[in-house]
Design an enzyme around this catalytic site. Structure first.
Site, PDB file in Angstrom:
ATOM      1  N   SER A  32      93.945 -38.409  28.923  1.00  0.00           N
ATOM      2  CA  SER A  32      92.885 -37.454  28.603  1.00  0.00           C
ATOM      3  C   SER A  32      91.658 -38.233  28.107  1.00  0.00           C
ATOM      4  O   SER A  32      91.110 -39.032  28.849  1.00  0.00           O
ATOM      5  CB  SER A  32      93.380 -36.438  27.579  1.00  0.00           C
ATOM      6  OG  SER A  32      92.495 -35.347  27.473  1.00  0.00           O
ATOM      7  N   ASP A  90      96.161 -29.732  36.759  1.00  0.00           N
ATOM      8  CA  ASP A  90      95.363 -30.010  35.566  1.00  0.00           C
ATOM      9  C   ASP A  90      93.978 -29.411  35.772  1.00  0.00           C
ATOM     10  O   ASP A  90      93.151 -29.964  36.503  1.00  0.00           O
ATOM     11  CB  ASP A  90      95.252 -31.518  35.344  1.00  0.00           C
ATOM     12  CG  ASP A  90      94.501 -31.871  34.066  1.00  0.00           C
ATOM     13  OD1 ASP A  90      94.001 -30.955  33.391  1.00  0.00           O
ATOM     14  OD2 ASP A  90      94.404 -33.075  33.754  1.00  0.00           O
ATOM     15  N   HIS A 119      98.044 -30.988  32.701  1.00  0.00           N
ATOM     16  CA  HIS A 119      97.469 -32.103  31.954  1.00  0.00           C
ATOM     17  C   HIS A 119      98.559 -32.994  31.355  1.00  0.00           C
ATOM     18  O   HIS A 119      98.290 -34.114  30.939  1.00  0.00           O
ATOM     19  CB  HIS A 119      96.572 -31.534  30.850  1.00  0.00           C
ATOM     20  CG  HIS A 119      95.573 -32.497  30.295  1.00  0.00           C
ATOM     21  ND1 HIS A 119      94.695 -33.213  31.084  1.00  0.00           N
ATOM     22  CD2 HIS A 119      95.293 -32.871  29.013  1.00  0.00           C
ATOM     23  CE1 HIS A 119      93.926 -33.972  30.326  1.00  0.00           C
ATOM     24  NE2 HIS A 119      94.271 -33.795  29.068  1.00  0.00           N
TER      25      HIS A 119
END
Length: 742
Positions: free
Chosen positions: A599, A684, A716
């Protein structure tokens, strides 16, 4: 490129430290012969992590003498996930009772000796959620269940998030309904929607999609239905389902992660949080708190001031005369400080309890008599339980009540690990669940709590030991903490040593440098089924996980300081921390250093790629669902408010454009040269997979060794058990290729 002159000179040394350009080798998609995990009776391997039991959170019965906890355990051999609930004693050492749940479902207490089990039954369009009662016999040395007894059925197969308050005759639950708000019409509307003749989704406002799903025509809502004992003593579920939010445009639980923490139930009312219905949800975080009667005979009443941002975790006191919730001040900022709001429902007075406390609350519960509030809050990379003695209520609603020091200074009851699921019990007890770096959830009880003196000594007892036997002999070492001077304040980090680490053995161990996501997040003392530092340390790495600018639990100033500074202050901290660790631990071989991040941590990998002058000299990088082009992210991410707050505006606004020009990894691709593994989930929607594709294409065209792994069914995170094993294999194989000693 921007580099602070006081930290590092821009020189060819940084470029030389990177791996030179080379033609990428031909890569086999399924080559499993060139690498294997370290495994054995003393090693906690990725396979062990995946197959280790995963306990949930403990919930006590109304009497406070038994607790209920769900759990699941996966078998890689059978490719099967076994789900169970356990019933354990709070007051004796009787062996916990396991009740297997072949078809899954949810379980909750009806009374001191009865558990409700909601489970889907039937096939296809005929599938419905069915509710059963399971009576439990509890003696000093034995817990035994009776056979399940049917209570009733729900008109859908999607009812969830059940809360039953025994002081009322209502069960409250969540379900998804169409615009008419009628639960019994859902099946009919489902069939109509499926047979509409096309597959189009059409939108005229946001959200279009969130987290991992496209937004459809159904919305979440709260319902009540009668639930009580009939003349024969058997539990009976009513047939009239009242939509408490019908006609309000309120949606609860709040997507994508909301659950029972978004509402609470008293003997007469429901309190809940919902997104402000008058604001576009994709670029606003504002949530209001409402209260509504259980019978739904009157409309919800707002309790919040209207000037707040997001709200979380509304709870009632035991008598239902007080309420509390967590409130963020700034609309559009999901990482603002979480303050505690207290509301006297009798006097209609609201005030902020923790205005001067520089910590963010995460969970709340009142003591049985309502005089003390127990709070879970992050502090120095741990989630601790604090006790706050409540003051007398002010005569009118205020932001801050004039409190004495005893009310301004929450007292910590726990000091390590990550606490959650706090529940006040009678006789000065508090139930909670806790994990740490060295083990997943177990249930504990604090004894000896005083509602007169919150600083009085207490005793903490561990009630369960779900994974103690499985982890026995695995040598899961407690991490060492480090502190060093950062840009604005002292920066914290963890160092996880591999088994066999001995002081003085110079340059023996490779370094794995972790950078967390968020960016407003933290490497905390908690168990993880994904990014678990212990697992990587057990594979022979010194794992260093620092908490730089942007991290939480170290004061709001550090969290806020990353705004418009994504490629700035955090990296000054990381560079300083890297040097500090290398100097402090000569056992680390800096010539065998690699780095990983997901991320925002994935953004960090891409940013490091473009800035060899930082001097890390990593031999390989791993980017999980990271950010390649922040300008694209500003348009394509599901939660637009996140980009707008962190970058100083929308992508076309001047401040945001200036920040993007300075800190966009895509602007520095000409410097990329370090071998990189990229993993991305096709579902995601926070950071779409084109971010990973863009970075991979850049690496390939520049001739940099690179490998792309796509999980079409993951979001994600990488949650599937088989996918998790593949994830670990790809990551560890990639690093081993570049740091192994030949």
């Amino acid at each position: 490129m921007w580099v602070p002159s006081t930290l590092l000179p821009v020189s060819l040394l940084g470029l030389a430290a990177q791996v030179p350009f080379q033609t990428p080798p031909t890569q086999s998609l399924n080559n499993t012969q060139d690498f294997a995990f370290k495994e054995g009776p003393n090693v906690f391997s990725p396979k062990d992590l995946i197959e280790l039991e995963r306990p949930g959170q403990g919930v006590a019965n109304p009497a406070g003498d038994l607790l209920l906890i769900s759990s699941n355990k996966y078998s890689l051999k059978d490719r099967k996930n076994i789900k169970s609930i356990y019933i354990a004693s709070v007051e004796s050492t009787v062996q916990p009772l396991e009740i297997p749940l072949a078809n899954g479902g949810e379980a909750f207490w009806l009374d001191a000796r009865t558990i409700a089990h909601a489970v889907g039954e039937g096939d296809g369009k005929e599938k419905l959620t069915t509710l059963y009662a399971v009576s439990v016999k509890y003696e000093t040395e034995l817990i035994t269940p009776d056979n399940p007894v049917l209570i009733g059925k729900f008109p859908t197969d999607s009812a969830s998030n059940f809360i039953f308050n025994g002081k009322s005759d209502y069960l409250v639950f969540a379900d998804n309904v169409y615009s008419d708000g009628v639960l019994k019409a859902v099946k009919k509307h489902d069939e109509e929607y499926e047979n509409r003749g096309n597959t189009a989704y059409v939108y005229e406002d946001t959200f279009v999609r969130q987290w991992d799903a496209w937004v459809g025509p159904k919305k979440s809502s709260l319902f009540t239905v009668a639930l009580n004992k009939g003349p024969g003593g058997q539990w009976v579920l009513g047939t009239e389902f009242v939509n408490l939010l019908n006609g309000t445009n309120h949606r609860t639980p709040v997507l994508p992660f909301g659950g029972t923490d978004d509402f609470d139930v008293s003997a007469s009312h429901v309190i809940y949080t919902a997104k402000d219905p008058d604001l576009p949800p994709a670029w606003h975080t504002k949530q209001n708190v409402y209260i509504v009667p259980l019978d739904g005979q009157s409309k919800p009443k707002e309790l919040t001031s209207g000037k707040q941002g997001a709200t979380h975790s509304p709870v009632f006191s035991n008598e239902g005369d007080k309420a509390a919730w967590i409130e963020l001040a700034e609309d559009g900022y999901e990482s603002d400080r979480g303050k505690v709001i207290i509301y006297d429902l009798v006097q209609d007075v609201r005030y902020t309890l923790t205005e001067k406390w520089d910590r963010s609350a995460a969970e709340l519960t009142f003591s049985p008599d309502g005089r003390v509030l127990y709070v879970v809050a992050g502090e120095h990379a741990r989630s601790k339980i604090f006790a706050i003695l409540l003051p007398d209520y002010p005569s009118s609603s205020v932001t801050e009540s004039p409190l004495s020091d005893i009310h301004h200074k929450p007292h910590a009851l726990t000091h390590n690990g990550t606490a959650s699921a706090i529940q006040s019990l009678s006789d000065g007890r508090l139930l909670f669940t806790q994990s740490s770096f060295t083990g997943p959830n177990d249930v504990y009880v604090i004894r000896g709590l005083s509602e007169e003196d919150v600083t009085a000594p207490v005793k903490i007892d561990q009630l369960t030991q779900f994974t103690a036997e499985a982890l026995k002999g695995k040598d899961l070492q407690t991490a060492e903490e480090v502190w060093f001077d950062g840009v604005d304040q002292k920066i914290h980090g963890w160092v996880h040593k591999p088994p066999g680490f001995k002081k003085g053995e110079k340059k023996k161990w490779p370094l794995l440098f972790w950078i967390h996501g968020g960016p407003q997040s933290v490497w905390a003392d908690r168990w993880s089924t994904g990014w678990n530092p212990v697992v990587f340390a057990q594979q022979g790495y010194v794992v260093v996980a620092l908490n730089p600018t942007g991290s939480t639990t170290f004061g709001q100033a550090l969290t806020d300081a990353i705004q418009r500074e994504w490629g700035g202050k955090p990296f000054h901290d990381l560079i300083k921390g890297y040097k500090y660790v290398i100097d402090k631990y000569p056992e680390i071989d800096p010539d065998r250093a690699v780095a990983a991040g997901g991320s925002w941590g994935g953004y960090a990998m891409n940013w490091i790629q473009g800035h060899p002058e930082f001097g890390f000299g990593f031999k390989a990088l791993f980017c999980h669902d990271g950010i390649f082009d922040v300008r694209y992210m500003g348009y394509a991410t599901d939660e637009l408010f996140f980009f707008n707050r962190d970058w100083g505006g929308r992508p076309w606004d001047p401040d945001a454009k200036a920040a993007m020009e300075k800190y966009n990894p895509a602007n520095f691709v000409q410097n990329w040269s370090t071998p990189m593994l990229l993993v991305h989930g096709s579902k995601d929607y926070r950071l779409p997979e084109t971010e990973g594709l863009g970075a991979f294409h850049a690496l390939q065209e520049r001739g940099v060794p690179s490998r792309l792994v796509i999980f079409p069914d993951e979001n994600h995170l990488t949650l599937g058990h088989g996918n998790s094993l593949k994830w670990h294999w790809e990551v560890l194989r990639w690093f081993d290729k570049y740091v192994r000693e030949h």
